[in-house]
Design a protein around this motif. Sequence first.
Motif, mmCIF file in Angstrom:
data_model
loop_
_atom_site.group_PDB
_atom_site.id
_atom_site.type_symbol
_atom_site.label_atom_id
_atom_site.label_comp_id
_atom_site.label_asym_id
_atom_site.label_seq_id
_atom_site.Cartn_x
_atom_site.Cartn_y
_atom_site.Cartn_z
ATOM 1 N N VAL A 1 0.868 -1.169 0.000
ATOM 2 C CA VAL A 1 0.000 0.000 0.000
ATOM 3 C C VAL A 1 0.906 1.221 0.000
ATOM 4 C CG1 VAL A 1 -1.769 1.256 1.289
ATOM 5 C CG2 VAL A 1 -1.772 -1.261 1.305
ATOM 6 N N CYS A 2 0.561 2.201 -0.781
ATOM 7 C CA CYS A 2 1.378 3.414 -0.879
ATOM 8 C C CYS A 2 1.350 4.197 0.433
ATOM 9 C CB CYS A 2 0.866 4.287 -2.016
ATOM 10 S SG CYS A 2 1.830 5.807 -2.195
ATOM 11 N N LYS A 3 2.532 4.406 0.955
ATOM 12 C CA LYS A 3 2.668 5.141 2.210
ATOM 13 C C LYS A 3 2.269 6.611 2.044
ATOM 14 C CE LYS A 3 5.881 5.630 6.030
ATOM 15 N NZ LYS A 3 7.221 5.286 6.525
ATOM 16 N N ALA A 4 2.769 7.274 0.998
ATOM 17 C CA ALA A 4 2.480 8.691 0.789
ATOM 18 C C ALA A 4 0.998 8.937 0.513
ATOM 19 C CB ALA A 4 3.323 9.240 -0.361
ATOM 20 N N CYS A 5 0.414 8.116 -0.316
ATOM 21 C CA CYS A 5 -1.000 8.305 -0.657
ATOM 22 C C CYS A 5 -1.910 7.983 0.525
ATOM 23 C CB CYS A 5 -1.375 7.473 -1.880
ATOM 24 S SG CYS A 5 -0.569 8.047 -3.396
ATOM 25 N N SER A 6 -1.545 6.977 1.307
ATOM 26 C CA SER A 6 -2.321 6.663 2.511
ATOM 27 C C SER A 6 -2.325 7.856 3.458
ATOM 28 C CB SER A 6 -1.728 5.450 3.232
ATOM 29 O OG SER A 6 -1.822 4.305 2.444
ATOM 30 N N ASN A 7 -1.179 8.491 3.582
ATOM 31 C CA ASN A 7 -1.086 9.679 4.424
ATOM 32 C C ASN A 7 -1.926 10.813 3.841
ATOM 33 O OD1 ASN A 7 0.045 11.180 6.663
ATOM 34 N ND2 ASN A 7 1.258 12.264 5.127
ATOM 35 N N ASP B 1 -2.826 0.741 12.229
ATOM 36 C CA ASP B 1 -3.445 0.256 13.458
ATOM 37 C C ASP B 1 -4.401 -0.916 13.263
ATOM 38 O OD1 ASP B 1 -2.081 2.304 14.739
ATOM 39 O OD2 ASP B 1 -3.833 3.639 14.843
ATOM 40 N N ASN B 2 -4.926 -1.092 12.057
ATOM 41 C CA ASN B 2 -5.995 -2.064 11.848
ATOM 42 C C ASN B 2 -5.701 -3.157 10.835
ATOM 43 O OD1 ASN B 2 -8.353 -0.838 13.487
ATOM 44 N ND2 ASN B 2 -7.514 0.882 12.347
ATOM 45 N N THR B 3 -4.517 -3.113 10.219
ATOM 46 C CA THR B 3 -4.194 -4.125 9.216
ATOM 47 C C THR B 3 -2.739 -4.554 9.378
ATOM 48 O OG1 THR B 3 -3.278 -2.761 7.416
ATOM 49 C CG2 THR B 3 -5.683 -2.855 7.580
ATOM 50 N N ASN B 4 -2.404 -5.608 8.694
ATOM 51 C CA ASN B 4 -1.012 -6.049 8.570
ATOM 52 C C ASN B 4 -0.512 -5.813 7.150
ATOM 53 O OD1 ASN B 4 -0.681 -7.009 11.246
ATOM 54 N ND2 ASN B 4 -1.875 -8.824 10.715
ATOM 55 N N LEU B 5 -1.188 -4.935 6.412
ATOM 56 C CA LEU B 5 -0.809 -4.686 5.029
ATOM 57 C C LEU B 5 0.522 -3.948 4.987
ATOM 58 C CD1 LEU B 5 -4.265 -3.539 3.596
ATOM 59 C CD2 LEU B 5 -3.197 -5.802 3.427
ATOM 60 N N PRO B 6 1.428 -4.387 4.116
ATOM 61 C CA PRO B 6 2.744 -3.730 4.030
ATOM 62 C C PRO B 6 2.652 -2.378 3.336
ATOM 63 C CG PRO B 6 2.586 -5.528 2.442
ATOM 64 C CD PRO B 6 1.322 -5.550 3.249
ATOM 65 N N LEU B 7 3.235 -1.378 3.953
ATOM 66 C CA LEU B 7 3.325 -0.046 3.362
ATOM 67 C C LEU B 7 4.629 0.063 2.594
ATOM 68 C CD1 LEU B 7 2.109 1.864 6.501
ATOM 69 C CD2 LEU B 7 0.921 1.845 4.293
ATOM 70 N N ASN B 8 4.601 0.770 1.461
ATOM 71 C CA ASN B 8 5.804 0.932 0.664
ATOM 72 C C ASN B 8 5.921 2.391 0.246
ATOM 73 O OD1 ASN B 8 7.675 1.083 -1.546
ATOM 74 N ND2 ASN B 8 7.427 -1.105 -1.889
ATOM 75 N N GLY B 9 7.098 2.954 0.458
ATOM 76 C CA GLY B 9 7.361 4.319 0.055
ATOM 77 C C GLY B 9 8.729 4.461 -0.570
ATOM 78 N N ASP B 10 9.184 3.407 -1.233
ATOM 79 C CA ASP B 10 10.548 3.349 -1.764
ATOM 80 C C ASP B 10 10.836 4.330 -2.896
ATOM 81 O OD1 ASP B 10 11.014 1.358 0.083
ATOM 82 O OD2 ASP B 10 10.951 -0.281 -1.377
ATOM 83 N N LEU B 11 9.810 4.864 -3.545
ATOM 84 C CA LEU B 11 10.011 5.795 -4.660
ATOM 85 C C LEU B 11 9.352 7.131 -4.304
ATOM 86 C CD1 LEU B 11 10.980 6.309 -7.614
ATOM 87 C CD2 LEU B 11 8.703 5.565 -8.333
ATOM 88 N N LEU B 12 10.104 7.970 -3.630
ATOM 89 C CA LEU B 12 9.589 9.284 -3.229
ATOM 90 C C LEU B 12 8.274 9.166 -2.458
ATOM 91 C CD1 LEU B 12 10.303 11.173 -6.580
ATOM 92 C CD2 LEU B 12 11.719 11.176 -4.510
ATOM 93 N N GLY B 13 8.178 8.125 -1.632
ATOM 94 C CA GLY B 13 6.983 7.898 -0.823
ATOM 95 C C GLY B 13 5.992 6.925 -1.422
ATOM 96 N N HIS B 14 6.230 6.493 -2.659
ATOM 97 C CA HIS B 14 5.303 5.621 -3.382
ATOM 98 C C HIS B 14 5.959 4.286 -3.720
ATOM 99 C CE1 HIS B 14 2.696 9.123 -4.052
ATOM 100 N NE2 HIS B 14 3.832 9.781 -4.166
ATOM 101 N N PRO B 15 5.164 3.233 -3.960
ATOM 102 C CA PRO B 15 5.739 1.961 -4.410
ATOM 103 C C PRO B 15 6.224 2.076 -5.858
ATOM 104 C CG PRO B 15 3.503 1.640 -3.558
ATOM 105 C CD PRO B 15 3.732 3.119 -3.704
ATOM 106 N N PRO B 16 7.462 1.709 -6.143
ATOM 107 C CA PRO B 16 7.962 1.791 -7.517
ATOM 108 C C PRO B 16 7.450 0.637 -8.381
ATOM 109 C CG PRO B 16 9.667 0.935 -6.073
ATOM 110 C CD PRO B 16 8.496 1.289 -5.196
#
Length: 113
Positions: free
Chosen positions: A68-74, A84-99
């Motif tokens: 899940v995109c860290k920047a967009c989630s924010n 707090d409610n999931t075990n979904l992996p967050l990714n922000g490796d590309l300027l906050g986004h999943p590449p």
Amino acid sequence: MKKVVFFAFQGEEMCFMHILFNAIDMHKKGIETKIVIEGKATALIKIMIEKENKLFKEVVELDLIDSVCKACSNQMGVLDFIKDNTNLPLNGDLLGHPPMAPYVQDGYEIITL
């Protein structure tokens, strides 16, 4: 083996549902399938959980959500809910986004919706 990754960007619930049932279908047919949740679609995670959506629950149980995109989630105001409610992996490796590049390098076909 065929490999597909869906990048969900749209915040439209109906569009997101199509990703879910197609990902489940492809997985069950032996296609290596992953989902990356980006953009406005990150807000749908909270909605899917609160509605106890069966398709969303199934993709989580099948471990089809790769990140899940860290920047967009924010940006969409759901980062803390996801943490707090999931075990979904967050990714922000590309300027906050999943590449996308690692998926291309690993032979995945990218489908965006």
